[in-house]
Scaffold this motif. Structure first.
Motif, short mmCIF file in Angstrom:
data_model
loop_
_atom_site.label_atom_id
_atom_site.label_comp_id
_atom_site.label_asym_id
_atom_site.label_seq_id
_atom_site.Cartn_x
_atom_site.Cartn_y
_atom_site.Cartn_z
N GLU A 1 0.84 -1.21 0.00
CA GLU A 1 0.00 0.00 0.00
C GLU A 1 0.87 1.25 0.00
O GLU A 1 0.57 2.22 -0.71
N ILE A 2 1.94 1.24 0.76
CA ILE A 2 2.84 2.39 0.82
C ILE A 2 3.50 2.59 -0.53
O ILE A 2 3.59 3.72 -1.04
N GLU A 3 3.94 1.49 -1.18
CA GLU A 3 4.55 1.58 -2.50
C GLU A 3 3.55 2.13 -3.51
O GLU A 3 3.89 3.00 -4.33
N ALA A 4 2.31 1.65 -3.47
CA ALA A 4 1.28 2.11 -4.40
C ALA A 4 1.03 3.61 -4.24
O ALA A 4 0.93 4.35 -5.22
N VAL B 1 -1.40 10.09 -16.31
CA VAL B 1 -2.80 9.79 -16.04
C VAL B 1 -2.82 8.49 -15.24
O VAL B 1 -2.13 7.54 -15.60
N PRO B 2 -3.58 8.41 -14.14
CA PRO B 2 -3.65 7.14 -13.41
C PRO B 2 -4.13 6.02 -14.34
O PRO B 2 -5.13 6.19 -15.06
N ALA B 3 -3.44 4.90 -14.33
CA ALA B 3 -3.79 3.78 -15.21
C ALA B 3 -5.23 3.32 -14.98
O ALA B 3 -5.90 2.90 -15.92
N ALA B 4 -5.69 3.40 -13.74
CA ALA B 4 -7.06 2.98 -13.43
C ALA B 4 -8.10 3.84 -14.15
O ALA B 4 -9.22 3.40 -14.39
N GLN B 5 -7.73 5.06 -14.55
CA GLN B 5 -8.66 5.96 -15.23
C GLN B 5 -8.55 5.89 -16.75
O GLN B 5 -9.35 6.51 -17.45
N CYS B 6 -7.58 5.17 -17.26
CA CYS B 6 -7.40 5.06 -18.71
C CYS B 6 -8.49 4.18 -19.32
O CYS B 6 -8.86 3.16 -18.75
N GLY C 1 0.63 2.22 -9.34
CA GLY C 1 0.02 2.31 -8.02
C GLY C 1 -1.49 2.21 -8.05
O GLY C 1 -2.11 1.97 -7.03
N SER C 2 -2.08 2.40 -9.24
CA SER C 2 -3.53 2.30 -9.34
C SER C 2 -3.96 1.10 -10.18
O SER C 2 -5.00 0.51 -9.93
N ASP C 3 -3.16 0.75 -11.18
CA ASP C 3 -3.49 -0.35 -12.08
C ASP C 3 -2.25 -0.66 -12.91
O ASP C 3 -1.24 0.03 -12.82
N VAL C 4 -2.35 -1.69 -13.74
CA VAL C 4 -1.25 -2.11 -14.61
C VAL C 4 -1.63 -1.85 -16.06
O VAL C 4 -2.76 -2.09 -16.46
N VAL C 5 -0.66 -1.35 -16.82
CA VAL C 5 -0.80 -1.24 -18.27
C VAL C 5 0.34 -2.08 -18.87
O VAL C 5 1.49 -1.92 -18.48
N ARG D 1 -7.15 -6.71 -20.31
CA ARG D 1 -6.00 -5.97 -19.76
C ARG D 1 -5.73 -4.76 -20.63
O ARG D 1 -5.84 -4.83 -21.86
N LYS D 2 -5.34 -3.67 -19.99
CA LYS D 2 -4.99 -2.45 -20.72
C LYS D 2 -3.61 -2.63 -21.35
O LYS D 2 -2.69 -3.11 -20.70
N VAL D 3 -3.49 -2.25 -22.63
CA VAL D 3 -2.26 -2.45 -23.38
C VAL D 3 -1.96 -1.20 -24.19
O VAL D 3 -2.86 -0.55 -24.70
N ILE D 4 -0.66 -0.88 -24.30
CA ILE D 4 -0.22 0.14 -25.26
C ILE D 4 0.79 -0.57 -26.16
O ILE D 4 1.80 -1.10 -25.70
#
Length: 126
Positions: free
Chosen positions: A23-26, A39-44, A77-81, A112-115
Motif C-alpha cells: 500500500e505504501i509503494e502504491a 494519467v492514473p492507469a485505473a482511469q485510462c 500504483g492504481s493499475d497495470v498497463v 487488460r490495458k495495453v499500449i
C-alpha cells in the motif's frame, strides 16, 4: 491548528503506520505519477491516448509464430498497463524495477490495458 486539522494529521499518521508495504509503494507510485503528469492507469479507457508513469514489474519476451514481442507490465500504483513492443526481443533499459513514462493509445486485450509500441522515456534511476 484547528481540531479538524489535527485529526486529519493523526489519521494520515495512523494510516502510514498500519499500511502494508504494498500500500505504501502504491501511494508513492501514484504521487510520482501525478508529479510527472501521468494519467492514473485505473482511469485510462480504451481508445484514449494516455501518458502513464510507473515502475516496470515484469519484462518478458514472447516468441510467437507470426510476430515476436517484448512485453512489460507498468504499474503506477492504481493499475497495470502492459506495454508491447512488436518485433523486439530486447530493449536496453527496459528491465524490471525501472521507472518510465509511456505514451500511446490504450487498447484492451484479454481484459487488460495495453499500449502497443509506446513512446517511452526512462526516468532517472534512484
Amino acid at each position: 491548528m484547528s481540531t479538524g486539522e489535527g485529526r486529519g494529521s493523526l489519521r494520515r499518521m495512523l494510516r502510514r503506520l498500519t499500511a502494508s508495504e504494498a500500500e505504501i509503494e502504491a501511494q508513492q507510485l501514484q504521487r510520482d505519477s501525478a508529479r510527472c503528469g501521468g494519467v492514473p492507469a485505473a482511469q485510462c479507457a480504451r481508445g484514449q491516448v494516455a501518458s502513464v508513469t510507473g515502475r516496470l514489474r515484469t519484462v518478458v519476451y514472447t516468441p510467437r509464430t507470426n510476430q515476436p514481442a517484448l512485453e512489460a507490465d507498468l504499474y503506477d500504483g492504481s493499475d497495470v498497463v502492459t506495454l508491447v513492443w512488436l518485433g523486439q526481443r530486447r530493449i536496453t533499459g527496459i528491465e524490471p524495477g525501472r521507472h518510465l513514462t509511456a505514451k500511446g493509445r490504450i487498447a484492451v486485450r484479454d481484459d487488460r490495458k495495453v499500449i502497443y509500441n509506446p513512446y517511452y522515456e526512462l526516468e532517472p534511476s534512484t
